[in-house]
Structure formats: structure tokens, C-alpha cells
Scaffold this motif. Structure first.
Motif, mmCIF file in Angstrom:
data_model
loop_
_atom_site.group_PDB
_atom_site.id
_atom_site.type_symbol
_atom_site.label_atom_id
_atom_site.label_comp_id
_atom_site.label_asym_id
_atom_site.label_seq_id
_atom_site.Cartn_x
_atom_site.Cartn_y
_atom_site.Cartn_z
ATOM 1 N N PRO A 120 2.020 1.001 9.680
ATOM 2 C CA PRO A 120 0.718 0.470 9.268
ATOM 3 C C PRO A 120 -0.087 1.497 8.471
ATOM 4 O O PRO A 120 -0.225 2.655 8.877
ATOM 5 N N THR A 121 -0.582 1.070 7.326
ATOM 6 C CA THR A 121 -1.164 1.968 6.330
ATOM 7 C C THR A 121 -2.563 1.499 5.956
ATOM 8 O O THR A 121 -2.829 0.301 5.890
ATOM 9 N N ILE A 122 -3.457 2.458 5.698
ATOM 10 C CA ILE A 122 -4.805 2.135 5.248
ATOM 11 C C ILE A 122 -5.190 3.100 4.124
ATOM 12 O O ILE A 122 -4.519 4.116 3.906
ATOM 13 N N THR A 123 -6.262 2.797 3.413
ATOM 14 C CA THR A 123 -6.751 3.707 2.388
ATOM 15 C C THR A 123 -7.882 4.559 2.936
ATOM 16 O O THR A 123 -8.612 4.146 3.831
ATOM 17 N N TRP A 124 -8.013 5.754 2.363
ATOM 18 C CA TRP A 124 -9.098 6.656 2.778
ATOM 19 C C TRP A 124 -10.126 6.884 1.664
ATOM 20 O O TRP A 124 -11.255 7.263 1.930
ATOM 21 N N GLY A 125 -9.720 6.673 0.392
ATOM 22 C CA GLY A 125 -10.571 7.040 -0.733
ATOM 23 C C GLY A 125 -11.064 5.861 -1.539
ATOM 24 O O GLY A 125 -11.271 4.763 -1.008
ATOM 25 N N THR A 126 -11.225 6.082 -2.842
ATOM 26 C CA THR A 126 -11.799 5.065 -3.719
ATOM 27 C C THR A 126 -10.801 4.565 -4.753
ATOM 28 O O THR A 126 -11.179 4.059 -5.804
ATOM 29 N N SER A 127 -9.523 4.703 -4.447
ATOM 30 C CA SER A 127 -8.453 4.177 -5.291
ATOM 31 C C SER A 127 -7.373 3.632 -4.371
ATOM 32 O O SER A 127 -7.136 4.200 -3.289
ATOM 33 N N ILE A 163 -0.891 -5.022 -9.902
ATOM 34 C CA ILE A 163 -1.859 -4.472 -10.854
ATOM 35 C C ILE A 163 -2.444 -3.172 -10.324
ATOM 36 O O ILE A 163 -2.805 -2.269 -11.082
ATOM 37 N N GLU A 164 -2.563 -3.041 -9.001
ATOM 38 C CA GLU A 164 -3.078 -1.801 -8.412
ATOM 39 C C GLU A 164 -2.102 -0.646 -8.596
ATOM 40 O O GLU A 164 -2.485 0.515 -8.461
ATOM 41 N N GLY A 165 -0.842 -0.956 -8.877
ATOM 42 C CA GLY A 165 0.134 0.076 -9.217
ATOM 43 C C GLY A 165 0.240 0.274 -10.716
ATOM 44 O O GLY A 165 1.156 0.957 -11.188
ATOM 45 N N GLY A 166 -0.682 -0.319 -11.473
ATOM 46 C CA GLY A 166 -0.720 -0.144 -12.912
ATOM 47 C C GLY A 166 0.150 -1.097 -13.692
ATOM 48 O O GLY A 166 0.175 -1.059 -14.922
ATOM 49 N N ALA A 167 0.899 -1.975 -13.018
ATOM 50 C CA ALA A 167 1.872 -2.832 -13.698
ATOM 51 C C ALA A 167 1.206 -3.991 -14.418
ATOM 52 O O ALA A 167 0.125 -4.453 -14.038
ATOM 53 N N LEU A 227 0.833 -1.206 0.000
ATOM 54 C CA LEU A 227 0.000 0.000 0.000
ATOM 55 C C LEU A 227 0.866 1.254 0.000
ATOM 56 O O LEU A 227 0.563 2.242 -0.692
ATOM 57 N N HIS A 228 1.962 1.217 0.751
ATOM 58 C CA HIS A 228 2.885 2.348 0.769
ATOM 59 C C HIS A 228 3.489 2.564 -0.617
ATOM 60 O O HIS A 228 3.583 3.702 -1.096
ATOM 61 N N ILE A 229 3.895 1.468 -1.271
ATOM 62 C CA ILE A 229 4.485 1.567 -2.612
ATOM 63 C C ILE A 229 3.494 2.189 -3.591
ATOM 64 O O ILE A 229 3.841 3.092 -4.369
ATOM 65 N N ILE A 230 2.243 1.728 -3.557
ATOM 66 C CA ILE A 230 1.231 2.261 -4.471
ATOM 67 C C ILE A 230 0.972 3.732 -4.172
ATOM 68 O O ILE A 230 0.752 4.537 -5.082
ATOM 69 N N GLN A 235 -4.378 4.035 -4.448
ATOM 70 C CA GLN A 235 -3.322 5.018 -4.207
ATOM 71 C C GLN A 235 -3.708 6.025 -3.119
ATOM 72 O O GLN A 235 -2.871 6.797 -2.652
ATOM 73 N N ASP A 236 -4.964 5.998 -2.702
ATOM 74 C CA ASP A 236 -5.446 6.928 -1.668
ATOM 75 C C ASP A 236 -5.098 6.383 -0.286
ATOM 76 O O ASP A 236 -5.959 5.892 0.449
ATOM 77 N N VAL A 237 -3.831 6.456 0.067
ATOM 78 C CA VAL A 237 -3.368 5.850 1.315
ATOM 79 C C VAL A 237 -2.946 6.909 2.326
ATOM 80 O O VAL A 237 -2.595 8.035 1.969
ATOM 81 N N VAL A 238 -2.964 6.495 3.580
ATOM 82 C CA VAL A 238 -2.543 7.373 4.671
ATOM 83 C C VAL A 238 -2.062 6.494 5.820
ATOM 84 O O VAL A 238 -2.614 5.409 6.045
#
Length: 763
Positions: free
Chosen positions: A298-305, A235-239, A196-199, A307-310
Motif C-alpha cells: 500500500p502506497t501513498i504520496t507525501w509531496g505535491t507531485s 497522464i500522471e506518468g507523463g504519457a 502510484l508505485h509505477i509513477i 511521483q512523490d510516493v512512499v
């Protein structure tokens, strides 16, 4: 065969080179060693084989299971698919698959088989996935298998049919990208946090057109299961794919699995080859990204993609935190997610917790969550799932479930109030009864958080299994490091068993009795077979109204949500196009402001999108089918998801990449309701009112196929002699890749049935 070259090569270069059947301009044929098939993206592929009079070329190279559609409720009273699966369309897809595997003689793990599970979990589990192989599946998260040093990528239904018929795929070479994570990961930081951090760093289009090699000391220190989680989300990083060089950790994982090389000479020969699968010193990468392990928490997403991580200690971002071009997307995400900028993430409450998926449904993930629950008891924390929260745990396979129960993990989960389920994809994509309701917020170990991904109107936050367990117990997002206190590094006193205790031999199914193309009496002339499956409409000039769109990262879930994937046809999906933003999710009434619901754009034959990464997300071919069925044959955008782009070409459609300035000009024309024409033969977009045309270029081979409406499979079968020659050499150089139940006879591979032939209804 190994290609002699003096230039240093990457891991990706080596595996790609070793699988080239034929080099050509735009149609290099790559041999596919391993093919995984499930019920959603295969029915149309098998029907295509029937229409063309073709059989599966190499049944030993295909493994089939059901996972997306099936219920994960208890199977204690399971008798058959017909009586167990209530939803009619789901039942039809699973039943069709059961008939197809019997008709074409394929190895199948069905719902009554303890080895059934998610395709990307059962492949490695059985030793079907091996280093140095090419692996494909009609599911975008096939990149999971890259953790073994395999070149693994998702495909659409047309490509599923192509592999079944030819065991090859036309493939262009991708760029090389390396993401290096150096240093030691902090306690409480898992592989899910890493990816998640990488993305978050590279974005969902950061790896577009690339194969990512994950490297560095932090990656090398991970277990195989953790490596699979990282490659899963490439794939979530577009690869196109993700890869990790195999090592002793890989070999130990594979040793003794049912479909791994046999102990002795075969294993030694395989391991010697596998040890050569690492990038050479001095190998060139088109893109390099370096990340420090100590920067990851530790990382989580906030949005709808994705890449929307925090970081978990962070807050909900504000649109003002982003460049102006991104703010409209951020505003939409925040509105959909029901979040207020500045809110600490640890104050956000949840309604549901989902633990499972091909990303995090393995035994290691189960143990991770169980340790959180045990640590909570030791630290005087909550011992039960929070009031008002529903939490479910879904093992990734029947064998994972069996092992978890032998270790007592199910008892830990059920005692804490978690719902312990059967194997399947479950709420990861919500094609089955496990779904979110509109507005419900979910802490999820899944891989995608798109709008409606886990249910129409549902709100998904991605995180690790440990973080999901912590959130379930507290009822809100929680930093697992604080939650576990001094016990974070402990094993929790869990009983650990060995995977080998749960494995059983894989037997080859009976081959079909009728003649096939592999037998003299069943051979079909190449041109006859090609003609039988031809019929793509020719693409010369497409003229008409263009629908204007501006959003970035328009994903396949948004193009067509999962409830419309339960079809056995390629047609009839136009009315479902952009369903979640075209219709009210509660009333199903058309939204009058959506562009495709308004005149004149409701009759569009073109689409202009100024946002990048159109068609990112799933490998499902249903997205281009829906666009095509609506009447749109050309999409113009700055960039496309790799699999979506290929799927468009396979359906006689043109995904046209144009410079941003040209797209802005075309967007103005489209917004005014003016006609635009795309002339593929002359490679020009003709603008209205005498405005200067826009020139473009398309790969010469793809252009030739579109203009002439050519069938890829027919073209490939013209090179049948090269495929047979490659297979002969493959058996000699890599004999462990010839599947179970098969033996050489001259230069042909034949089946050695180990089970009696059965009728379609004999399950």
C-alpha cells in the motif's frame, strides 16, 4: 482500415493504423470514434462552431454530461440548473452546455438524469467506450478508456472544436512504452497502489512522448474497474495515453450495455476484431519497464507531485535523499505540505477524507471501502469516522449511486459517519463547493496532489479507497493490511448486484432543424469556413524580456488554478497566471518576490524555465490562454507535457524544447533582465550583447502553421473527401461504431430522431 504489414506491431500501432484518414508530414489525420464532452472545456469550442457556421459532423459519436462544476449536495429539491447551482460562473457554464447540446443535437446526461456522472465513468458504463476505438475528451484523464484497448487521450478546447467539426484530429505518432508487472499482488494491494508505485519508479515525465501499454500477469488478473484506475493515471506518468489489451474480462464487462454491439452477428463480428487487438510477438518498444508485483505494498504520496510516493510503512523523506538538482523542489514540497523529514507516515494526521473521482468512483471502489468498515467492526476497531475528521463519499455516476444504495453500501457509510453525496467530480479538483481550506490535510482517492488542487493551500495525499476509509476511521494514515487483520481477504458479506439491473436504453436526440454542412443546402465552401475561423496571430520573430523560472513539473494547476476555469471566454486570464505563487492566497495581494510581479519581468513576452516537464497535468487549454493573455508567446524548457505542448501550438504559441546547457545560458540572460529574440523563420534564439545565437528545430508542419497563422480546422476540411471515404469504409468494416439513432443512407449518415424538438428553455 487495417493496414497490411509484415512487421510485428504493438497494440498502439494497430489501433493508430486503423484510424488513419490521411498520412501527411506532421498532420496525419486520425479519425476519432468517441468524443466525450463536459461543461468546462467546451463552451469556447461550440462558440467557434457558431462563428464559422459549422455543425457537429457526427453527433452519434459524441456523449455529453456535466461533472466538474456541479454541486454534489442532495438533489431532492432539484428543479433546474438556474435555481440549484448557486455559484454564478459555474451556473453559466452548465447552462451554456445545456443550450449547446440542444442547438447541436447531442446526447446529454444532465443533472436530472440518473445516468449523469463523471465523463470517464459514464463512457464505459454505457458501452460507449469500446476496444479498438479512438476516444477523446477535454479532460486529461481520458486515458481511463485505454483499459479497454482503446487509444484514448485528453485534448484542449481547440481540439474539442476540431473533433466536433471534422471528427478527426491531426496527430503525430507517439513512441511505444511497455510497463510489465509480473507476479501476484499481496493482499491489501490495489490497482491504485500499483499505479502510484509505477509513477514513483518512472517519474511524472517518464512516459513523455509515449503511449504506455500495461502488461504482465498482475495486470491481466485485474478487473475492468481496476484496469481503468491504472490507465486513468497514465497522464500522471507523463504519457499521452495508457492501454491494456482487451480479453474475456473486457468482453464480459461490455456485454449487454446500452451502446455496446448488439447480441448476435454484430457482437460476434466485434469480438472477433477485438481479439486481434494485442501486441504481436516481437513487437518493438522504445522503452521497457519491468516491475515485480511482490515489491508493491500500500502506497501513498507525501509531496505535491504524483511521483512523490512512499510505502505506508515508510517515513517522510529528506531533501538529502534526492539528487542535488531535485532538492529545491523537495524542500518546497515539504514546506507546502507541512511535513518534517523522518516522520513515520502512519503518524501523520488528517482533517478530511475524500473518496470519489474518475480514478476511484466506481462500484468496486465503493465495495472496497465498505469492506474496510465492516472489517473494523469485526476486529474491534473504530466504527465511526474519527473525531475532527470530515469524510465524504462521492459516487462517480448516478448509476453507481443507485447500485450502491441497492446493495446497502450507503447505509454502511452513513452509519460510520461518512457524508454520502451525489455524482460529480467533487473535491477531486475543487471547482465546485467541495474544497479544502488552507492547511487542511486530506486522504484522497483523487489522481493529483498538486499545490491547491483540492482547494487553495490544501494538502492532498493520494491513496486507494481502502486506505482512505482506514484513514477516515483512525484519523491518520493507516496500513489497511494491519487494520483489517484476518478479514482482509473476505468479501465482508456484502450484497452484490449486477450492473445490468440499472441500465436503460440510450435514445438519440433530435437533430437540429437548420441546414448543416452535411446537407446540400447547408454546405459551406471550405475556404469560406476556414476564413471565418482564421485569425491566429502569425509567429515570426518574438523579441522582449524573458521571465526566468527554475522549477520542475510546473503543472497546469499552478499555471492557472481551477477557480479561473469557469469562463465562457478564451481571454481575460492573464491576471490569473500563476495565481497561487504570484499572490497571497489569503489576501490576494501580489507577492513582491515573484518574478512576474517585478520590473522588468512584469512585461515579459518570453519565458525561460530550466526545470523539465513544463505544463504537465491537466488538458485544460486555459493554461496557454493565460500565458498568452499575459503577453508571453514562447516558453523555452527542457520538455513539456504533451497536451500542453499541443495546446500552445493551437493558440499560435511556440513551446520550444532546448538542451539544458542552452537553457542555463538563457536563464542567466533572463535573470539579468536582458532582451532575447526568438526567430522562428530562421530557427534561432538571438541572445543579447552579441552572444552566439542558439539554433533549434521545430516540426516543419507546426512551423509552417505558426509562421502563417493557419487554422487547423480549415486545413482539415480541405480533406473532406478523405473523411467521407473513411466513414463509408468504417461503416462497412466496423458497423457497430455507427451510433444509436443513425442509419446509412447511401454514403451519408443521417439522424433518426426519437424525441421531439425542444426549445432552449424546455429542460
Amino acid at each position: 482500415m487495417p493496414v497490411p504489414t509484415s512487421a510485428p506491431r504493438t497494440l498502439y500501432d494497430k489501433v493508430f493504423d486503423d484510424h488513419v484518414v490521411r498520412s501527411g508530414e506532421g498532420d496525419t489525420l486520425l479519425y476519432i470514434d468517441r468524443h466525450l464532452v463536459h461543461e468546462v472545456t467546451s463552451p469556447q469550442a461550440f462558440e467557434g462552431l457558431r462563428i464559422a457556421g459549422r455543425q457537429v459532423r457526427r453527433p452519434d459519436c459524441t456523449l455529453v454530461t456535466v461533472d466538474h462544476n456541479i454541486p454534489t449536495a442532495s438533489r431532492k429539491n432539484f428543479k433546474d440548473v438556474g435555481s440549484f447551482i448557486v455559484e454564478a460562473d459555474s451556473r453559466a457554464q452548465v447552462s451554456a452546455l445545456e443550450d449547446n447540446v440542444k442547438e447541436f443535437g447531442l446526447t446529454y446526461f444532465g443533472m436530472s438524469d440518473k445516468r449523469q456522472g463523471i465523463v470517464h465513468i459514464i463512457g464505459p458504463e454505457q458501452g460507449f467506450t469500446l476496444p479498438g476505438t479512438t476516444v477523446c475528451c477535454g479532460d486529461s484523464h481520458t486515458s481511463t478508456h485505454g483499459a479497454f484497448g482503446a487509444l484514448a487521450f485528453g485534448i484542449g478546447t481547440s481540439e474539442v472544436e476540431h473533433i466536433l467539426a471534422t471528427q478527426t484530429l491531426p496527430q503525430a505518432k507517439s513512441k511505444n512504452m511497455r510497463v510489465t508487472v509480473e507476479g501476484d499482488l499481496a493482499e491489501g494491494v490495489t490497482s491504485k497502489d500499483v499505479v502510484l508505485h509505477i509513477i514513483g519508479v518512472i517519474g511524472t515525465a517518464g512516459g513523455t512522448g509515449c503511449v504506455i501499454e500495461f502488461a504482465g500477469s498482475a495486470i491481466r488478473g485485474l478487473s475492468m474497474e481496476s484496469r481503468m484506475s491504472i490507465c486513468n493515471m497514465s497522464i500522471e506518468g507523463g504519457a499521452r495515453a495508457g492501454m491494456i489489451a482487451p480479453d474475456d474480462i473486457t468482453f464480459k464487462y461490455l456485454k449487454g450495455r446500452p451502446l455496446s454491439p448488439r447480441d448476435g452477428e454484430e457482437w460476434d463480428q466485434a469480438e472477433a476484431y477485438w481479439r486481434s487487438l494485442k501486441s504481436d510477438p516481437g513487437a518493438k518498444y522504445d522503452i521497457e519497464v519491468e516491475i515485480r508485483a511482490e515489491d508493491i505494498i500500500p502506497t501513498i504520496t507525501w509531496g505535491t507531485s504524483p511521483q512523490d510516493v512512499v510505502p505506508i510503512k515508510g517515513v517522510v523523506p529528506s531533501p538529502e535523499d534526492f539528487p542535488e538538482a531535485q532538492r529545491k523542489n523537495v524542500e518546497r514540497s515539504l514546506e507546502y505540505m507541512g511535513l518534517t523529514p523522518g516522520t513515520p507516515m502512519e503518524e501523520v494526521k488528517i482533517d478530511k477524507a475524500f473518496f470519489g473521482s474518475c480514478t476511484n468512483g466506481r462500484i468496486e471502489d465503493m465495495r472496497s471501502a465498505a469492506r474496510v468498515i465492516l472489517a473494523a467492526e469485526k476486529n474491534g476497531g473504530p466504527t465511526k469516522v474519527a473525531e475532527g475528521v470530515y469524510a465524504m463519499i462521492v459516487p462517480g455516476s448516478g448509476l453507481v449511486k443507485q447500485q450502491a444504495e441497492a446493495e446497502g453500501l450507503d447505509v454502511i457509510f452513513k452509519k460510520a459517519g461518512f457524508d454520502w453525496r451525489e455524482a460529480g467530480c467533487s473535491m477531486c479538483l475543487g471547482m465546485n463547493p467541495d474544497q479544502l481550506k488552507p492547511g487542511e490535510r486530506c486522504a484522497s482517492t483523487s489522481n493529483r496532489n498538486f499545490e491547491g488542487r483540492q482547494g487553495a493551500g490544501g494538502r492532498t495525499h493520494l491513496m486507494s479507497p481502502a486506505m482512505v476509509a482506514a484513514a477516515a476511521l483512525t484519523g491518520r494514515f493507516t496500513d489497511v493490511r494491519t487494520f483489517m487483520g484476518e478479514h482482509i481477504g473476505e468479501d465482508g458479506g456484502l450484497k452484490i448486484t449486477d450492473y445490468s439491473d440499472y441500465l436503460t436504453p440510450v435514445e438519440a436526440p433530435a437533430r437540429p432543424a437548420e441546414p448543416t454542412e452535411q446537407t446540400k443546402e447547408g454546405q459551406t465552401p471550405v475556404k469560406q469556413a476556414a476564413a471565418a475561423s482564421a485569425g491566429l496571430p502569425k509567429f515570426n520573430v518574438v523579441k522582449g524580456i524573458a521571465a526566468p523560472m527554475w522549477e520542475a513539473n510546473i503543472d497546469t494547476d499552478k499555471i492557472i488554478p481551477k477557480q479561473f476555469l469557469k469562463t465562457l471566454l478564451r481571454t481575460g486570464l492573464g491576471s490569473a497566471l500563476f495565481w497561487t505563487i504570484r499572490y497571497d492566497v489569503r489576501t490576494n495581494e501580489p507577492l513582491p518576490d515573484f518574478v512576474l510581479n517585478k520590473e522588468p519581468w512584469n512585461k515579459s513576452s518570453l519565458l525561460v524555465c530550466t526545470g523539465p516537464n513544463f505544463g504537465c497535468g491537466s488538458s485544460r487549454e486555459h493554461a496557454p490562454w493565460a500565458i498568452n493573455d499575459f503577453g508571453i508567446r514562447c516558453i523555452m524548457a527542457p520538455s513539456f507535457g504533451d497536451i500542453f505542448k499541443t495546446n500552445c501550438f493551437k493558440n499560435g504559441m511556440l513551446p520550444l524544447e532546448l538542451p539544458q546547457a542552452d537553457l542555463e545560458a538563457l536563464y542567466e540572460d533572463a535573470s539579468a533582465g536582458l532582451e532575447i529574440a526568438v526567430d522562428l523563420e530562421n530557427q534561432q534564439v538571438i541572445r543579447p550583447n552579441g552572444k552566439p545565437p542558439i539554433s533549434f528545430t521545430v516540426d516543419a508542419f507546426r512551423r509552417h502553421c505558426l509562421i502563417n497563422g493557419l487554422d487547423d480546422i480549415g486545413l482539415t476540411l480541405e480533406h473532406r473527401d478523405k473523411i467521407e471515404s473513411f466513414e463509408e469504409k468504417r461503416s462497412n468494416v466496423w458497423p457497430w461504431l455507427d451510433g444509436v439513432g443513425y442509419a446509412k443512407k447511401g454514403q451519408k449518415i443521417i439522424a433518426v430522431p426519437t424525441k421531439r424538438a425542444v426549445s432552449k428553455t424546455d429542460w
